[in-house]
Scaffold this motif. Structure first.
Motif, PDB file in Angstrom:
ATOM      1  N   ILE A 163      -1.472  -5.731  -8.968  1.00 31.03           N
ATOM      2  CA  ILE A 163      -2.349  -5.603  -7.591  1.00 31.03           C
ATOM      3  C   ILE A 163      -2.757  -5.683  -7.265  1.00 31.03           C
ATOM      4  CG2 ILE A 163      -1.731  -3.745  -6.600  1.00 31.03           C
ATOM      5  CD1 ILE A 163       0.336  -2.004  -8.516  1.00 31.03           C
ATOM      6  N   VAL A 164      -3.060  -6.397  -5.837  1.00 27.08           N
ATOM      7  CA  VAL A 164      -4.798  -6.680  -5.023  1.00 27.08           C
ATOM      8  C   VAL A 164      -4.701  -5.742  -4.158  1.00 27.08           C
ATOM      9  CG1 VAL A 164      -6.033  -8.870  -4.230  1.00 27.08           C
ATOM     10  CG2 VAL A 164      -4.596  -8.718  -6.391  1.00 27.08           C
ATOM     11  N   LEU A 165      -5.620  -4.955  -4.230  1.00 25.36           N
ATOM     12  CA  LEU A 165      -5.862  -5.125  -2.698  1.00 25.36           C
ATOM     13  C   LEU A 165      -7.670  -4.795  -2.250  1.00 25.36           C
ATOM     14  CD1 LEU A 165      -4.391  -1.109  -3.752  1.00 25.36           C
ATOM     15  CD2 LEU A 165      -4.137  -2.386  -2.476  1.00 25.36           C
ATOM     16  N   GLY A 166      -7.559  -4.596  -0.875  1.00 25.73           N
ATOM     17  CA  GLY A 166      -8.969  -4.545  -0.395  1.00 25.73           C
ATOM     18  C   GLY A 166      -9.776  -3.498  -0.609  1.00 25.73           C
ATOM     19  N   GLY A 167     -10.871  -3.489  -0.915  1.00 27.10           N
ATOM     20  CA  GLY A 167     -11.837  -2.035  -0.384  1.00 27.10           C
ATOM     21  C   GLY A 167     -12.591  -1.770  -1.395  1.00 27.10           C
ATOM     22  N   GLY A 168     -12.900  -0.149  -1.180  1.00 27.83           N
ATOM     23  CA  GLY A 168     -14.144   0.321  -2.019  1.00 27.83           C
ATOM     24  C   GLY A 168     -16.195  -0.577  -1.281  1.00 27.83           C
ATOM     25  N   GLN A 169     -16.307   0.115  -0.142  1.00 29.42           N
ATOM     26  CA  GLN A 169     -17.512   0.172   0.051  1.00 29.42           C
ATOM     27  C   GLN A 169     -18.180   1.465  -0.594  1.00 29.42           C
ATOM     28  OE1 GLN A 169     -17.764  -1.032   3.227  1.00 29.42           O
ATOM     29  NE2 GLN A 169     -15.552  -1.405   2.857  1.00 29.42           N
ATOM     30  N   THR A 170     -19.523   0.111  -0.548  1.00 25.03           N
ATOM     31  CA  THR A 170     -20.757   1.460  -1.339  1.00 25.03           C
ATOM     32  C   THR A 170     -21.422   1.747  -0.425  1.00 25.03           C
ATOM     33  OG1 THR A 170     -21.327  -0.758  -2.627  1.00 25.03           O
ATOM     34  CG2 THR A 170     -22.926   0.836  -2.581  1.00 25.03           C
ATOM     35  N   SER A 171     -21.491   3.323  -0.884  1.00 25.40           N
ATOM     36  CA  SER A 171     -22.209   4.570   0.142  1.00 25.40           C
ATOM     37  C   SER A 171     -23.607   3.872  -0.479  1.00 25.40           C
ATOM     38  CB  SER A 171     -21.876   5.787  -0.357  1.00 25.40           C
ATOM     39  OG  SER A 171     -22.065   5.845  -2.115  1.00 25.40           O
ATOM     40  N   PRO A 172     -24.925   4.387   0.737  1.00 23.32           N
ATOM     41  CA  PRO A 172     -26.493   4.663   0.229  1.00 23.32           C
ATOM     42  C   PRO A 172     -26.901   4.889  -0.968  1.00 23.32           C
ATOM     43  CG  PRO A 172     -25.693   5.686   2.571  1.00 23.32           C
ATOM     44  CD  PRO A 172     -23.944   5.360   2.047  1.00 23.32           C
TER      45      PRO A 172
END
Length: 124
Positions: free
Chosen positions: A90-99
């Motif tokens: 399964i491939v998903l986009g996402g995962g933001q890096t926090s400050p």
């Protein structure tokens, strides 16, 4: 390899489309794009599906891609489809890096990562 790409309309998921199609072409993967209802997106599933079709046409990729509109709870539907139909990934986009340097996940990605029995790739 049989790959299921979940797209909910976020910018991350739309960016993941191009990378996943490129990999499918290079590796000879079978690719299914599942367009999901995402409450965090301003785009409707129909708008996302149109964008996917347009992007696929623009890429002129030499690979057959099935595009499906998937109704219901997005995370659980992705996991269910992957298990029932024997997907390898399964491939998903996402995962933001926090400050602070930590990765923050959306609710769909978090659910899939925690519940899928198949390999999950997060494209950032």
């Amino acid at each position: 390899m049989k790959v299921l790409l979940g797209i909910g309309g976020s910018d991350d998921s739309l960016r993941a489309l191009e990378r996943t199609v490129d990999r499918a072409v290079a590796a000879g993967d079978d690719l299914v794009v599942a367009v999901l209802e995402n409450p965090d997106s301003d785009r409707t599933p129909e708008e996302v599906a149109e964008h996917v079709e347009s992007t696929l046409a623009d890429l002129e990729a030499d690979v057959d891609v099935e595009v499906r509109l998937v109704e219901g709870d997005p995370g659980s539907r992705l996991v269910d489809i992957a298990e029932r139909e024997g997907f390898d990934r399964i491939v998903l986009g996402g995962g933001q890096t926090s400050p602070m340097g930590k990765i923050t996940l959306g609710s769909i990605a978090e659910f899939v990562l925690l519940n899928a029995k198949t390999t999950v790739t997060l494209v950032r």
